[in-house]
Design a protein around this motif. Structure first.
Motif, mmCIF file in Angstrom:
data_model
loop_
_atom_site.group_PDB
_atom_site.id
_atom_site.type_symbol
_atom_site.label_atom_id
_atom_site.label_comp_id
_atom_site.label_asym_id
_atom_site.label_seq_id
_atom_site.Cartn_x
_atom_site.Cartn_y
_atom_site.Cartn_z
ATOM 1 N N TYR A 161 0.833 -1.213 0.000
ATOM 2 C CA TYR A 161 0.000 0.000 0.000
ATOM 3 C C TYR A 161 0.867 1.263 0.000
ATOM 4 O O TYR A 161 0.634 2.194 -0.784
ATOM 5 N N LYS A 162 1.876 1.290 0.874
ATOM 6 C CA LYS A 162 2.760 2.463 0.960
ATOM 7 C C LYS A 162 3.503 2.681 -0.353
ATOM 8 O O LYS A 162 3.648 3.825 -0.819
ATOM 9 N N GLU A 163 3.996 1.600 -0.948
ATOM 10 C CA GLU A 163 4.743 1.717 -2.209
ATOM 11 C C GLU A 163 3.855 2.249 -3.327
ATOM 12 O O GLU A 163 4.264 3.119 -4.101
ATOM 13 N N LYS A 164 2.624 1.732 -3.406
ATOM 14 C CA LYS A 164 1.697 2.199 -4.443
ATOM 15 C C LYS A 164 1.322 3.664 -4.231
ATOM 16 O O LYS A 164 1.267 4.456 -5.191
ATOM 17 N N THR A 165 1.065 4.028 -2.963
ATOM 18 C CA THR A 165 0.680 5.407 -2.653
ATOM 19 C C THR A 165 1.794 6.385 -2.990
ATOM 20 O O THR A 165 1.562 7.442 -3.582
ATOM 21 N N GLU A 166 3.025 6.032 -2.602
ATOM 22 C CA GLU A 166 4.161 6.908 -2.892
ATOM 23 C C GLU A 166 4.427 7.002 -4.387
ATOM 24 O O GLU A 166 4.845 8.042 -4.889
ATOM 25 N N ALA A 167 4.161 5.904 -5.118
ATOM 26 C CA ALA A 167 4.333 5.932 -6.577
ATOM 27 C C ALA A 167 3.373 6.924 -7.214
ATOM 28 O O ALA A 167 3.749 7.691 -8.111
ATOM 29 N N ILE A 168 2.121 6.941 -6.742
ATOM 30 C CA ILE A 168 1.131 7.892 -7.282
ATOM 31 C C ILE A 168 1.529 9.325 -6.961
ATOM 32 O O ILE A 168 1.439 10.222 -7.797
ATOM 33 N N LYS A 169 1.955 9.558 -5.699
ATOM 34 C CA LYS A 169 2.390 10.908 -5.322
ATOM 35 C C LYS A 169 3.557 11.363 -6.192
ATOM 36 O O LYS A 169 3.633 12.527 -6.602
ATOM 37 N N GLY A 170 4.480 10.442 -6.451
ATOM 38 C CA GLY A 170 5.632 10.772 -7.287
ATOM 39 C C GLY A 170 5.218 11.153 -8.694
ATOM 40 O O GLY A 170 5.781 12.088 -9.284
ATOM 41 N N LYS A 171 4.208 10.469 -9.240
ATOM 42 C CA LYS A 171 3.739 10.775 -10.594
ATOM 43 C C LYS A 171 3.083 12.154 -10.650
ATOM 44 O O LYS A 171 3.271 12.909 -11.614
ATOM 45 N N ILE A 172 2.309 12.487 -9.609
ATOM 46 C CA ILE A 172 1.667 13.803 -9.579
ATOM 47 C C ILE A 172 2.718 14.912 -9.461
ATOM 48 O O ILE A 172 2.635 15.939 -10.141
ATOM 49 N N LYS A 173 3.706 14.700 -8.603
ATOM 50 C CA LYS A 173 4.780 15.689 -8.462
ATOM 51 C C LYS A 173 5.535 15.850 -9.774
ATOM 52 O O LYS A 173 5.931 16.962 -10.145
ATOM 53 N N LYS A 174 5.729 14.739 -10.481
ATOM 54 C CA LYS A 174 6.409 14.793 -11.775
ATOM 55 C C LYS A 174 5.612 15.640 -12.765
ATOM 56 O O LYS A 174 6.174 16.420 -13.536
ATOM 57 N N ALA A 175 4.279 15.501 -12.728
ATOM 58 C CA ALA A 175 3.428 16.261 -13.640
ATOM 59 C C ALA A 175 3.473 17.751 -13.357
ATOM 60 O O ALA A 175 3.363 18.572 -14.279
ATOM 61 N N LEU A 176 3.637 18.132 -12.082
ATOM 62 C CA LEU A 176 3.592 19.544 -11.700
ATOM 63 C C LEU A 176 4.978 20.192 -11.673
ATOM 64 O O LEU A 176 5.109 21.394 -11.903
ATOM 65 N N PHE A 177 6.006 19.404 -11.391
ATOM 66 C CA PHE A 177 7.332 19.984 -11.173
ATOM 67 C C PHE A 177 7.937 20.550 -12.450
ATOM 68 O O PHE A 177 8.507 21.645 -12.439
ATOM 69 N N TYR A 178 7.816 19.815 -13.555
ATOM 70 C CA TYR A 178 8.491 20.223 -14.788
ATOM 71 C C TYR A 178 8.068 21.609 -15.273
ATOM 72 O O TYR A 178 8.921 22.476 -15.495
ATOM 73 N N PRO A 179 6.757 21.876 -15.435
ATOM 74 C CA PRO A 179 6.378 23.225 -15.897
ATOM 75 C C PRO A 179 6.746 24.324 -14.907
ATOM 76 O O PRO A 179 7.143 25.414 -15.311
ATOM 77 N N ILE A 180 6.621 24.040 -13.595
ATOM 78 C CA ILE A 180 6.974 25.053 -12.594
ATOM 79 C C ILE A 180 8.467 25.383 -12.669
ATOM 80 O O ILE A 180 8.868 26.553 -12.616
ATOM 81 N N ALA A 181 9.296 24.339 -12.807
ATOM 82 C CA ALA A 181 10.748 24.550 -12.884
ATOM 83 C C ALA A 181 11.108 25.380 -14.113
ATOM 84 O O ALA A 181 11.949 26.292 -14.037
ATOM 85 N N VAL A 182 10.474 25.096 -15.240
ATOM 86 C CA VAL A 182 10.784 25.838 -16.471
ATOM 87 C C VAL A 182 10.329 27.294 -16.353
ATOM 88 O O VAL A 182 11.028 28.213 -16.807
ATOM 89 N N ILE A 183 9.171 27.526 -15.738
ATOM 90 C CA ILE A 183 8.690 28.904 -15.546
ATOM 91 C C ILE A 183 9.665 29.697 -14.675
ATOM 92 O O ILE A 183 9.974 30.863 -14.971
ATOM 93 N N VAL A 184 10.157 29.084 -13.612
ATOM 94 C CA VAL A 184 11.121 29.756 -12.726
ATOM 95 C C VAL A 184 12.398 30.092 -13.489
ATOM 96 O O VAL A 184 12.929 31.211 -13.388
ATOM 97 N N VAL A 185 12.909 29.124 -14.266
ATOM 98 C CA VAL A 185 14.136 29.360 -15.052
ATOM 99 C C VAL A 185 13.904 30.475 -16.069
ATOM 100 O O VAL A 185 14.769 31.351 -16.261
ATOM 101 N N ALA A 186 12.739 30.464 -16.729
ATOM 102 C CA ALA A 186 12.429 31.506 -17.717
ATOM 103 C C ALA A 186 12.391 32.883 -17.070
ATOM 104 O O ALA A 186 12.899 33.868 -17.632
ATOM 105 N N PHE A 187 11.819 32.976 -15.868
ATOM 106 C CA PHE A 187 11.763 34.253 -15.161
ATOM 107 C C PHE A 187 13.167 34.743 -14.804
ATOM 108 O O PHE A 187 13.477 35.934 -14.969
#
Length: 410
Positions: A161-187
């Motif tokens: 259960y913990k492994e599956k839950t952390e895997a989902i959290k990791g996927k969501i963070k992956k979806a949000l992190f990339y565009p945020i990181a690029v926006i910060v670099v662009a600024f």
């Protein structure tokens, strides 16, 4: 007797030692003891001739221990499940895991639980003393495992259960992190161009004696504004970020409003919805398979879904189920679960295999989240490159337009 052992464990310290083993090879390591003499005695008992032992210095203030992350708890659950299923005694398993952990905070936590268990406290009660690390679901499952005599099986379910839950959290963070990181670099890149590069071009253009293109004048004015007010811009952004974080942390109403809004964001909202359904199904499946009564399990499920909309729906469903209504009917009335999920739950209830059906639902939606995240990443890459190209390219073109214009005149 148990309280005396606990006091001694609390007073013990970690000692760094060096010595020789039975073959005469020089060895070194760490040992926990209440004094240097006890540390050396323990080493001799292990067949080591101690040459020196000294108390391990405590970390300096500010260089403290690392925070315990959910990933640490997931790894701990897997290690404990593996050792228990292999026949390693519980106390010995804690000793092995605790001594071998790289994170000092996690090591202290594991050894504290070991000390409680040695003192006669049940594992579930020992875990409940650390609510920040072990949620209600974990404690309930461990308690059920201890009562039924199947702790090793339940620990394995917790680990999965913990492994599956952390895997989902990791996927969501992956979806949000990339565009945020690029926006910060662009600024940051844009700020560097406006503060350091554009003024150099402005000095060159001053001696031209000709009218500058409107686009160039706009960029120069923007650069002058940025140079004069850079401290207010960066300070304002920092203050805004701090106030946002504090409001999210301290204001429950603000945090819940953000959670509701996040579900309506295009693409991202779809990912968050499916992730919440996957967590709901995975948690309920794990609890139900462990023999936890459905109504009691729903409370733990409500805390695990990760979004206020689904949490409120699950709590309402719990009240309806406790009143005798079928789970499938209460899910349909909640209005947040797709028809497919409700139908699979109905089939599971009729066939007496609710945990299996919920597990299949969780597998399906976890795969859906994975595919959506990959699709979002593929979509965002060209989109972000296009935005960066327009932004940075626009500044460069604005600075070279006057040079091109003078070339045409010549």
């Amino acid at each position: 007797m148990a309280s005396t052992d606990k006091k001694q464990a609390d007073k013990s310290s970690v000692f760094l030692w060096e010595g020789t083993d039975k073959r005469g090879n020089r060895v070194k390591g760490e040992v926990q003891a209440t004094s240097e003499a006890q540390a050396k005695a323990e080493l001799r008992r292990q067949g080591i001739n101690p040459l020196k032992a000294r108390k391990k210095p405590k970390p300096l203030l500010g260089g403290g221990k690392k925070k315990i992350t959910p990933k640490d708890i997931a790894i701990f659950s897997r290690q404990l499940a593996t050792m228990m299923s292999s026949g390693v005694p519980l106390v010995q398993a804690f000793e092995i895991i605790g001594r071998g952990h790289e994170n000092p905070s996690m090591r202290d936590l594991v050894l504290a639980i070991k000390s409680d268990v040695e003192g006669g406290v049940s594992l579930a009660e020992a875990l409940r003393k650390h609510p920040n690390q072990f949620d209600l679901l974990t404690c309930n499952l461990v308690h059920a495992g201890e009562q039924a005599g199947i702790l090793d099986n339940l620990l394995d379910k917790i680990a999965i259960y913990k492994e599956k839950t952390e895997a989902i959290k990791g996927k969501i963070k992956k979806a949000l992190f990339y565009p945020i990181a690029v926006i910060v670099v662009a600024f940051v890149v844009t700020a560097i161009l406006l503060i350091f590069v554009i003024p150099q071009f402005k000095n060159i253009f001053t001696g031209f004696g000709a009218d500058l293109p409107a686009m160039t004048l706009v960029v120069i004015a923007l650069s002058e504004f940025f140079i004069e007010w850079w401290w207010a811009i960066f300070g304002g952004l920092g203050l805004l970020g701090y106030l946002f974080a504090q409001a999210k942390k301290k204001s429950r109403a603000f945090d819940e409003a953000l959670q509701r809004m996040s579900l309506k964001i295009p693409v991202v909202g779809d990912i968050l919805n499916k992730a919440a359904i996957a967590r709901y199904a995975r948690t309920l499946s794990t609890m139900f398979a462990a023999g936890v009564p459905l109504v009691e399990a729903m409370e733990s499920v409500a805390g695990a879904v990760g979004n206020v909309v689904y949490r409120n729906a699950v709590l309402k469903m719990r009240d309806e189920v406790s009143g005798g209504q079928a789970l499938q009917a209460s899910m349909t009335q909640a209005g947040v679960f797709p028809n497919m999920v409700c139908q699979m739950v109905a089939i599971g209830e009729e066939a007496g295999s609710l945990d299996t059906m919920l597990g299949k639902v969780a597998d399906f939606y976890e795969e859906e989240v994975d595919n959506l995240v990959d699709g979002l990443s593929s979509l965002m890459e060209p989109l972000i490159m296009a935005v960066l190209g327009v932004l940075i390219g626009g500044l460069v073109i604005a600075m070279y337009l006057p040079i091109f214009k003078m070339g045409e005149v010549v």
